[in-house]
Design a protein around this motif. Structure first.
Motif, mmCIF file in Angstrom:
data_model
loop_
_atom_site.group_PDB
_atom_site.id
_atom_site.type_symbol
_atom_site.label_atom_id
_atom_site.label_comp_id
_atom_site.label_asym_id
_atom_site.label_seq_id
_atom_site.Cartn_x
_atom_site.Cartn_y
_atom_site.Cartn_z
ATOM 1 N N LEU A 375 -12.462 -10.509 -7.934
ATOM 2 C CA LEU A 375 -11.792 -11.419 -6.997
ATOM 3 C C LEU A 375 -12.254 -11.123 -5.571
ATOM 4 O O LEU A 375 -11.540 -10.500 -4.788
ATOM 5 N N PRO A 376 -13.405 -11.588 -5.181
ATOM 6 C CA PRO A 376 -13.946 -11.211 -3.869
ATOM 7 C C PRO A 376 -13.261 -11.860 -2.681
ATOM 8 O O PRO A 376 -13.429 -11.401 -1.551
ATOM 9 N N THR A 377 -12.472 -12.916 -2.905
ATOM 10 C CA THR A 377 -11.870 -13.638 -1.773
ATOM 11 C C THR A 377 -10.345 -13.627 -1.810
ATOM 12 O O THR A 377 -9.706 -14.380 -1.076
ATOM 13 N N LEU A 378 -9.738 -12.778 -2.634
ATOM 14 C CA LEU A 378 -8.278 -12.756 -2.730
ATOM 15 C C LEU A 378 -7.673 -12.219 -1.432
ATOM 16 O O LEU A 378 -7.936 -11.094 -1.031
ATOM 17 N N HIS A 379 -6.827 -13.043 -0.785
ATOM 18 C CA HIS A 379 -6.220 -12.657 0.489
ATOM 19 C C HIS A 379 -4.698 -12.608 0.458
ATOM 20 O O HIS A 379 -4.090 -11.910 1.263
ATOM 21 N N ILE A 380 -4.074 -13.364 -0.451
ATOM 22 C CA ILE A 380 -2.614 -13.412 -0.510
ATOM 23 C C ILE A 380 -2.164 -13.101 -1.932
ATOM 24 O O ILE A 380 -2.618 -13.729 -2.892
ATOM 25 N N ASP A 398 -8.367 3.839 -8.479
ATOM 26 C CA ASP A 398 -9.547 3.285 -7.809
ATOM 27 C C ASP A 398 -10.040 1.986 -8.451
ATOM 28 O O ASP A 398 -10.599 1.126 -7.767
ATOM 29 N N ALA A 399 -9.848 1.851 -9.769
ATOM 30 C CA ALA A 399 -10.334 0.654 -10.465
ATOM 31 C C ALA A 399 -9.600 -0.595 -10.016
ATOM 32 O O ALA A 399 -10.103 -1.711 -10.171
ATOM 33 N N LYS A 400 -8.414 -0.441 -9.473
ATOM 34 C CA LYS A 400 -7.654 -1.586 -8.999
ATOM 35 C C LYS A 400 -7.891 -1.868 -7.510
ATOM 36 O O LYS A 400 -7.641 -2.976 -7.040
ATOM 37 N N GLN A 401 -8.364 -0.843 -6.791
ATOM 38 C CA GLN A 401 -8.421 -0.998 -5.341
ATOM 39 C C GLN A 401 -9.514 -1.967 -4.888
ATOM 40 O O GLN A 401 -9.408 -2.585 -3.826
ATOM 41 N N ILE A 402 -10.565 -2.115 -5.687
ATOM 42 C CA ILE A 402 -11.649 -3.002 -5.273
ATOM 43 C C ILE A 402 -11.130 -4.427 -5.065
ATOM 44 O O ILE A 402 -11.416 -5.073 -4.054
ATOM 45 N N ASN A 403 -10.341 -4.939 -6.012
ATOM 46 C CA ASN A 403 -9.777 -6.270 -5.858
ATOM 47 C C ASN A 403 -8.659 -6.324 -4.835
ATOM 48 O O ASN A 403 -8.285 -7.398 -4.373
ATOM 49 N N CYS A 404 -8.112 -5.162 -4.479
ATOM 50 C CA CYS A 404 -7.008 -5.119 -3.519
ATOM 51 C C CYS A 404 -7.475 -4.882 -2.087
ATOM 52 O O CYS A 404 -6.710 -5.083 -1.147
ATOM 53 N N GLN A 406 -9.379 -6.330 0.041
ATOM 54 C CA GLN A 406 -9.496 -7.394 1.036
ATOM 55 C C GLN A 406 -8.210 -8.205 1.188
ATOM 56 O O GLN A 406 -8.170 -9.171 1.957
ATOM 57 N N ILE A 407 -7.152 -7.842 0.468
ATOM 58 C CA ILE A 407 -5.886 -8.582 0.560
ATOM 59 C C ILE A 407 -5.287 -8.402 1.954
ATOM 60 O O ILE A 407 -5.136 -7.291 2.440
ATOM 61 N N GLU A 408 -4.934 -9.525 2.571
ATOM 62 C CA GLU A 408 -4.401 -9.495 3.932
ATOM 63 C C GLU A 408 -2.886 -9.667 3.989
ATOM 64 O O GLU A 408 -2.259 -9.343 4.998
ATOM 65 N N ARG A 409 -2.310 -10.187 2.916
ATOM 66 C CA ARG A 409 -0.859 -10.427 2.922
ATOM 67 C C ARG A 409 -0.300 -10.232 1.525
ATOM 68 O O ARG A 409 -0.842 -10.772 0.555
ATOM 69 N N ILE A 410 0.778 -9.461 1.410
ATOM 70 C CA ILE A 410 1.492 -9.297 0.151
ATOM 71 C C ILE A 410 2.943 -9.715 0.366
ATOM 72 O O ILE A 410 3.587 -9.272 1.318
ATOM 73 N N ASP A 421 0.469 5.691 1.795
ATOM 74 C CA ASP A 421 -0.414 5.461 0.648
ATOM 75 C C ASP A 421 -0.570 3.971 0.361
ATOM 76 O O ASP A 421 -1.654 3.507 -0.010
ATOM 77 N N PHE A 422 0.503 3.228 0.527
ATOM 78 C CA PHE A 422 0.448 1.782 0.316
ATOM 79 C C PHE A 422 -0.531 1.140 1.296
ATOM 80 O O PHE A 422 -1.393 0.351 0.906
ATOM 81 N N TYR A 423 -0.419 1.473 2.561
ATOM 82 C CA TYR A 423 -1.290 0.861 3.575
ATOM 83 C C TYR A 423 -2.732 1.344 3.450
ATOM 84 O O TYR A 423 -3.672 0.598 3.744
ATOM 85 N N ASP A 424 -2.917 2.563 2.994
ATOM 86 C CA ASP A 424 -4.279 3.046 2.738
ATOM 87 C C ASP A 424 -4.935 2.277 1.589
ATOM 88 O O ASP A 424 -6.142 2.030 1.590
ATOM 89 N N TYR A 425 -4.101 1.909 0.621
ATOM 90 C CA TYR A 425 -4.606 1.200 -0.561
ATOM 91 C C TYR A 425 -4.950 -0.258 -0.222
ATOM 92 O O TYR A 425 -5.833 -0.862 -0.846
ATOM 93 N N PHE A 426 -4.223 -0.809 0.749
ATOM 94 C CA PHE A 426 -4.463 -2.181 1.181
ATOM 95 C C PHE A 426 -4.837 -2.165 2.675
ATOM 96 O O PHE A 426 -4.039 -2.499 3.534
ATOM 97 N N PRO A 427 -6.058 -1.793 2.987
ATOM 98 C CA PRO A 427 -6.446 -1.541 4.388
ATOM 99 C C PRO A 427 -6.470 -2.795 5.267
ATOM 100 O O PRO A 427 -6.464 -2.686 6.487
ATOM 101 N N CYS A 428 -6.509 -4.000 4.655
ATOM 102 C CA CYS A 428 -6.613 -5.226 5.454
ATOM 103 C C CYS A 428 -5.268 -5.871 5.759
ATOM 104 O O CYS A 428 -5.220 -6.922 6.398
ATOM 105 N N LEU A 429 -4.191 -5.259 5.300
ATOM 106 C CA LEU A 429 -2.875 -5.848 5.573
ATOM 107 C C LEU A 429 -2.620 -5.877 7.071
ATOM 108 O O LEU A 429 -2.902 -4.904 7.775
#
Length: 429
Positions: A375-380, A398-404, A406-410, A421-429
């Protein structure tokens, strides 16, 4: 470091035209009309004044109605209008060449008024407009019926509603019967509160008086309460009602679910709509090349091969909702060859928004694990927090973080104090 600021007027005509083509025509007109002779001439070009799409605030609308539209009205062929501002724009001046109107935020009572009242707008629809498109994201629950105004000039009509309506018999069908000279008709409707709409109904109740119709594009879903209909009605029963069909090929599907509801879809093929609600396993193997917004719903599990098919069937998919609480029976395992992981071939290259609130955790794993889905463009992402914690092993997998990554909003269903740890896992939030 020396900085040089280039003024807009320093650019060549060729570069300016390239820039202007990237902008909406209404923005070009609002910004450049009457600025100076050079920019004014570019703003007034046919390309910028022929097709206007209005989605603006009242300040812009005031200037357009008072100053801009009277200067370019003779060039305008097509207008896309919010129905709440339609009156101001259409009454701002005369539009001698206007033949196409697209209405957004459709409300039946307001449109009915404009189509039936004795007014300049009503006369415009009845005598001049040849192509009318109506799009609705609002409910159309109403019991008021149409008067007998005939829109004989309309040759092309499109009606799209993304929510359910029980106004088909009292509002939509009478409206369509007011257009006997239609040559092209497009319908995308979700209808409740009536028996199934099938080929016999369309031929006998809708199309019988449309002598000039040569193109009919449609997707009509009748939503049924199982206790009020024949539970044993099959897809073949519906297909048999189209045996004497003279328009484009038709496909059908009927599903009965344990929640007491059934969904009967009839649609012309190839499928040309951009939205699809309640797509189930029954559609596996078909193509939906133009669908961008999709809601999956079933009581049977969506297996890995279903999502493989879906990625090919809906290559333009941008917004996906998964509504299925049944766990997967056949989970895809990553293949290891020569100590290397062979990743899944599933890719949703344009998927921007994903909602998993009513999805079993297996589907969260299906989409967030990059060994299953790319999912290279998943943002929300819309999901429950506990599902996200479980699937990501508390934000360490780590296997889940690649798709996560680039996510900008959860979006969660509750207010939370989130960890580092949450914000480290989703660096684009």
């Amino acid at each position: 470091m020396n900085c040089r600021t280039a003024h807009l007027l320093d650019l060549s005509d060729e570069i300016l035209l390239i820039i202007l083509k990237k902008l909406e025509s209404v923005d070009v007109l609002y910004s450049l009309l009457n600025v100076n002779n050079r920019l004014d001439q570019m703003a007034r070009s046919i390309n910028n004044t022929k097709f206007l799409n209005f989605s603006m605030n009242n300040v812009q609308l005031n200037r357009f109605c008072c100053e801009i539209l009277p200067q370019i009205h003779h060039n305008i062929v097509s207008l896309t209008l919010d129905i709440f501002s339609m009156e101001r724009i259409l009454l701002a001046c005369e539009y001698p060449n206007l033949t196409v109107i697209v209405l957004t935020n459709f409300l039946p009572d307001i449109l009915l008024q404009y189509l039936t009242d004795e007014s300049p707008i009503s006369r415009l629809f009845q005598q001049q407009i040849r192509h009318l498109t109506v799009k609705s994201e609002n409910e159309m629950f109403t019991s008021r019926s149409f008067t007998d105004k005939i829109l004989s000039n309309v040759k092309e009509f499109s009606l799209t509603s993304y929510v359910c309506t029980n106004a088909y018999d009292c509002r939509i069908l009478p409206l369509l019967r007011r257009m006997p000279n239609l040559e092209t008709l497009t319908l995308d409707l979700y209808i409740i509160g009536r028996p199934i709409i099938d080929g016999l109904h369309l031929n006998e109740k809708l199309l019988i008086d449309m002598k000039y119709l040569n193109k009919f594009i449609f997707h009509i879903c009748t939503i049924l309460i199982t206790s009020e209909t024949n539970y044993f009605l099959t897809t073949n029963d519906i297909k048999n009602t189209f045996l004497k069909w003279k328009y484009s090929p038709v496909n059908c599907c009927i599903d009965h679910f344990s929640d007491g509801f059934g969904y009967c879809h009839i649609y012309s093929t190839p499928f040309q709509m951009t939205h699809f609600t309640c797509l189930s396993n029954s559609f596996h193997g078909q193509d939906f090349l133009y669908v961008t917004n999709l809601w999956l719903f079933d009581g049977r599990p969506f297996e890995h091969d279903f999502f493989e098919w879906l990625s090919q069937a809906c290559p333009s998919l941008k917004d996906l909702i998964i509504d299925n609480l049944t766990p997967q029976a056949n989970k895809r395992q990553v293949t290891i060859i020569d100590d290397k992981q062979i990743f899944s071939k599933i890719s949703y290259l344009h998927l921007f928004k994903l909602k998993l609130v009513d999805a079993h955790i297996d589907y969260v794993n299906q989409f967030l694990c990059y060994t299953n889905t790319y999912l290279p463009t998943l943002h929300i992402l819309i999901i429950q927090y506990d599902k996200l914690v479980a699937v990501t092993d508390n934000f360490t997998n780590d296997a889940k973080q690649i798709n996560c990554s680039q996510i900008e909003r959860i979006v969660f269903d509750q207010s939370l104090v989130l960890t580092k740890d949450f914000y480290d896992y989703f660096p684009c939030l």
